[in-house]
Design a protein around this motif. Sequence first.
Motif: not given
Length: 386
Positions: A280-300
């Motif tokens: 869910m945290a990864g989905y939220l990152g894609l929703l809110v700020a997909p290009v800000t720290v995309p590597w972090l969302w992908m790890i989570v």
Amino acid sequence: MSFRFALLVAGFVLAALNLRPAIAGVSPLLDEIMTDVGLTPAGGGAITTVMIVCLGVFGPLAPVLARRIGLDRTLLAGLLVLALGVVLRTLDGAPALYAGAAVAATAIAVMNVVMPGIVKQHFPGRVNLFTGVYSSAASAGAATASALMIPLERSTGYGWRGVSAMIALPALAAALLWLPQALGKQAAAQNGPRPFRAVVRSRITWYVTGLMGLQSLTFYVILAWLPTVFLEAGLPADQSGYLLSMTTLVQVGATFAVPVLAGRRRSQSGYVAAAVLLTMAGYLGLLVAPVTVPWLWMIVLGVGQGAAFGLALLLITLRAPDPTAVTALSAVAQSVGYVLAAVGPVLFGALRQSSGGWTAPLGVGMAILVVQLVVGWLAGRPATFR
């Protein structure tokens, strides 16, 4: 470690590595495939959907084959048919593309179902360890395929058809390594009662099925559309592909470690909850700020999805008492689960097309994860069907 056991493990791992490349290899090449074959975005998403539908519809073939020719020979047949389907998919025209995808996915469906039974049959005292081994190998296969398709295409000049056909090579290599097991004494047909009635009447079966289906839905949505999400957010094509590879690569560690740890506990509910919350945290990152720290969302996202996948497979093996029952439970959970998962890529593509963005699809994904959390918690409680 004896040579025979080492050969068994090597064949088992290489077979597991073949469970995802035929599917994961589509996404990085999807734009090129659609242009070459003349497909719409819905038609492009349907390639993955056809394969996922086959994973669900043809999974019940596995227990039938296992009873007639044995688990080991069924796995060997799956590897050979997989190679055939991968080659067929590269022939000219949309019919061959979809037919080859269906043949390859049917083989994967059978292999998916028998793998937990093979763990129970060959490694009964180390179920958690070898569930981690094969689930992480499956994730590694997906990561390798998504990472190598574009570099292989550029370096060889073969185009999407040539590099897609290369996926048949590791399937044939795995079949060769597994041949001694298929010819061995343990490869005989399964005897004994058919446990389907007990399986389908048990509530735990449907909790496990719900977890398998919903985590598969989220996985295949990401596999099909993640590069497109990043492309439309402004990232270049190669970076979008590498981010998909990153999240699938991160899954390798999670799919190995989490089943090994969770299998030591009486209840796996806490592990399931943690896996879903990370997703869910990864989905939220894609929703809110997909290009800000995309590597972090992908790890989570990778940790969450990898853990959920490994836990779903572990629960199939833990909740049934013997290889025959495990195969039956695996057939129900994976067949129904993958039919449910097949809705994902098409649903997300349709929502993207109708809404003009990714807010609505990702919001629906978050709602699906809430349901996954509930059924996963129930599936993780200690129980077996009777």
